[in-house]
Scaffold this active site. Structure first.
Site, PDB file in Angstrom:
ATOM      1  N   GLU A   4      -0.259 -11.658 -11.780  1.00 46.95           N
ATOM      2  CA  GLU A   4       0.091 -11.338 -13.436  1.00 46.95           C
ATOM      3  C   GLU A   4       0.029 -12.301 -14.337  1.00 46.95           C
ATOM      4  O   GLU A   4      -0.220 -11.817 -15.632  1.00 46.95           O
ATOM      5  CB  GLU A   4       1.421 -10.674 -13.464  1.00 46.95           C
ATOM      6  CG  GLU A   4       1.624  -9.409 -12.916  1.00 46.95           C
ATOM      7  CD  GLU A   4       2.919  -8.612 -13.292  1.00 46.95           C
ATOM      8  OE1 GLU A   4       2.886  -7.353 -13.097  1.00 46.95           O
ATOM      9  OE2 GLU A   4       3.914  -9.463 -13.749  1.00 46.95           O
ATOM     10  N   HIS A  20      -6.469 -13.507  14.003  1.00 44.07           N
ATOM     11  CA  HIS A  20      -6.930 -12.516  15.033  1.00 44.07           C
ATOM     12  C   HIS A  20      -7.560 -11.288  14.296  1.00 44.07           C
ATOM     13  O   HIS A  20      -7.824 -10.233  14.726  1.00 44.07           O
ATOM     14  CB  HIS A  20      -5.968 -11.992  16.014  1.00 44.07           C
ATOM     15  CG  HIS A  20      -5.436 -12.881  16.915  1.00 44.07           C
ATOM     16  ND1 HIS A  20      -5.877 -13.139  18.289  1.00 44.07           N
ATOM     17  CD2 HIS A  20      -4.596 -14.146  16.855  1.00 44.07           C
ATOM     18  CE1 HIS A  20      -5.339 -14.225  18.826  1.00 44.07           C
ATOM     19  NE2 HIS A  20      -4.677 -14.893  17.897  1.00 44.07           N
ATOM     20  N   LYS A  22      -0.202   2.796 -16.386  1.00 47.39           N
ATOM     21  CA  LYS A  22       1.005   3.708 -17.053  1.00 47.39           C
ATOM     22  C   LYS A  22       0.661   4.606 -17.952  1.00 47.39           C
ATOM     23  O   LYS A  22       1.072   5.811 -17.754  1.00 47.39           O
ATOM     24  CB  LYS A  22       2.228   2.602 -17.328  1.00 47.39           C
ATOM     25  CG  LYS A  22       2.796   1.626 -16.411  1.00 47.39           C
ATOM     26  CD  LYS A  22       3.579   0.725 -17.408  1.00 47.39           C
ATOM     27  CE  LYS A  22       4.357  -0.243 -16.087  1.00 47.39           C
ATOM     28  NZ  LYS A  22       5.483  -1.028 -16.946  1.00 47.39           N
TER      29      LYS A  22
END
Length: 423
Positions: free
Chosen positions: A278, A299, A414
């Site tokens: 951010e 792995h 948003k």
């Protein structure tokens, strides 16, 4: 103290050559003249925080321990990641304390929310809702559901004694609701952004409720504040780390991989990812912060790191002294052929896994490695480490010439979501 080892970083230049730029940015940070300087409250928080509120936090934490089997921490992003990073790092897996902590308000997953409500229906519950504005949708939605559940379970008056609100001192939707309902409230400072807020009541109340010493935590922050308040690369490891990140970015690296060898550091990595993503991911710039937990991910993602696109460097976070350890027993028939490890400690084996991986990735794979280490996973060292990251981030982001303290891109989803929801 955080130690920085650059002997495996494959740097093409000398870190000390950046001293003049580091000095300039250090002065910009401390004179508060850079972009986003209104959000530098964390810089001297260890000296300026409200001591009376701090004492109230400890009292409230004790009350939560007495009244609840489960504490619901309701928040998203910086409103919960710092506390979760601290609690999981410092208590380790399967903690021995009596208070269970469940994190809510960080997802729209209907399954997660409904299952949590069902899980807590017969338990003694307390709730810490954390939101500066009170309008963060994920948090507000979960809070409505849990608030109504608690009021039906306990009645409105008793529910109010079990709900704690951490929010703005005056503004927003949560503060007037808390005042009307009679919740105890704690303040999110105006000049500290969410991803830096673990050192404020946002992080302190859940951390204290978990039984962790916030006095030790804040002492770590205070010592880091003092020791990292100088521009000299020869004595400031936070600035060294921030500078090296920038050097590797300018050398063509696109991804920084946070590497840990302890499962209880997974949420430290999640907190770190928010802090750096951010803060730096804007204006078409920045390293992508990613994370792996070894040896588990050797792995899977280990294959890509070893042989894939060479746009990655690793930052390994080590704890010198493990929380727990034991030795491998001998078995008479050695059917599993593990006797070659008999008498060795599990931590020693983990160290050899680190050393072998480091050699593979650096020497064979050509992947630069920065190594950060702290003495042990305790509240003091956690406090020191988060401030170390704050200081390194400020240096690194200003070297990128971006504002470390805003997040304009987050607002885009948003707006789209609210349009689709019909708000």
């Amino acid at each position: 103290m955080v130690k920085v080892d650059l002997s495996h970083a494959l740097l093409k230049g000398n870190v000390l050559d950046h001293q003049s730029e580091v000095t300039r940015i250090h002065e910009m940070i401390h004179n508060r003249t850079g972009r986003g300087n209104d959000y530098l409250g964390w810089l001297d928080w260890a000296d300026t925080y409200d001591k009376d509120e701090f004492a109230r936090i400890k009292v409230a934490a004790q009350r939560i321990q007495d009244q609840a089997d489960v504490l619901l921490v309701c928040g998203i992003g910086g409103s919960y990641l710092g506390a979760r990073a601290a609690i999981e790092m410092l208590q380790g897996p399967y903690p021995k304390n009596n208070l269970e902590i469940i994190y809510v308000g960080n997802t729209f997953s209907s399954t997660a929310i409904v299952r949590i409500l069902d899980y807590i229906k017969d338990k003694r519950v307390a709730l810490n809702v954390i939101s500066k504005s009170g309008t963060t949708t994920e948090t507000a939605l979960a809070f409505r559901l849990i608030r109504q559940f608690m009021e039906e379970k306990y009645g409105e008056a008793e529910a109010a004694t079990r709900i704690y609100a951490t929010t703005d001192a005056e503004k927003g939707l949560l503060k007037p609701l808390a005042d009307e309902k009679g919740y105890e409230t704690f303040v999110i400072p105006d000049d500290i952004g969410g991803r830096f807020s673990v050192i404020t009541p946002v992080g302190l109340l859940p951390i204290a409720a978990a039984g962790i010493s916030i006095d030790d935590f804040m002492q770590g922050v205070k010592d880091a504040t003092f020791e990292l308040n100088n521009p000299a690369l020869e004595s400031n490891p936070a600035y060294v780390y921030g500078t090296v990140r920038n050097m590797l970015y300018n050398d063509g690296k696109a991804v920084e991989m946070f590497v840990s060898y302890e499962t209880h550091l997974v949420y430290l990595a999640e907190w770190w990812k928010q802090l750096f993503a951010e803060s730096e991911g804007k204006e078409g710039k920045g390293l992508l912060p990613a994370s792996v937990n070894f040896s588990t991910d050797l792995h899977s993602l280990g294959q890509f790191i070893q042989d894939g696109t060479k746009n990655i460097f690793e930052t390994v976070v080590l704890i010198d002294n493990p929380m727990e350890d034991t030795t491998v027993p001998t078995e008479a028939n050695d059917l599993d052929q593990m006797n070659y490890l008999a008498g060795k400690s599990l931590n020693w084996i983990n160290e050899k896994a680190f050393e072998g991986t480091l050699e593979a990735h650096e020497i064979t794979g050509g992947v630069p490695n920065i190594i950060l280490s702290i003495e042990k996973a305790d509240a003091y060292h956690f406090g020191y480490l988060v401030y170390f990251y704050f200081k390194a981030l400020a240096m690194s982001a200003y070297m990128l010439d971006v504002n470390p303290f805003d997040q304009p891109g987050v607002e885009v989803y948003k707006k789209n979501m609210f349009r689709l929801l019909g708000k």
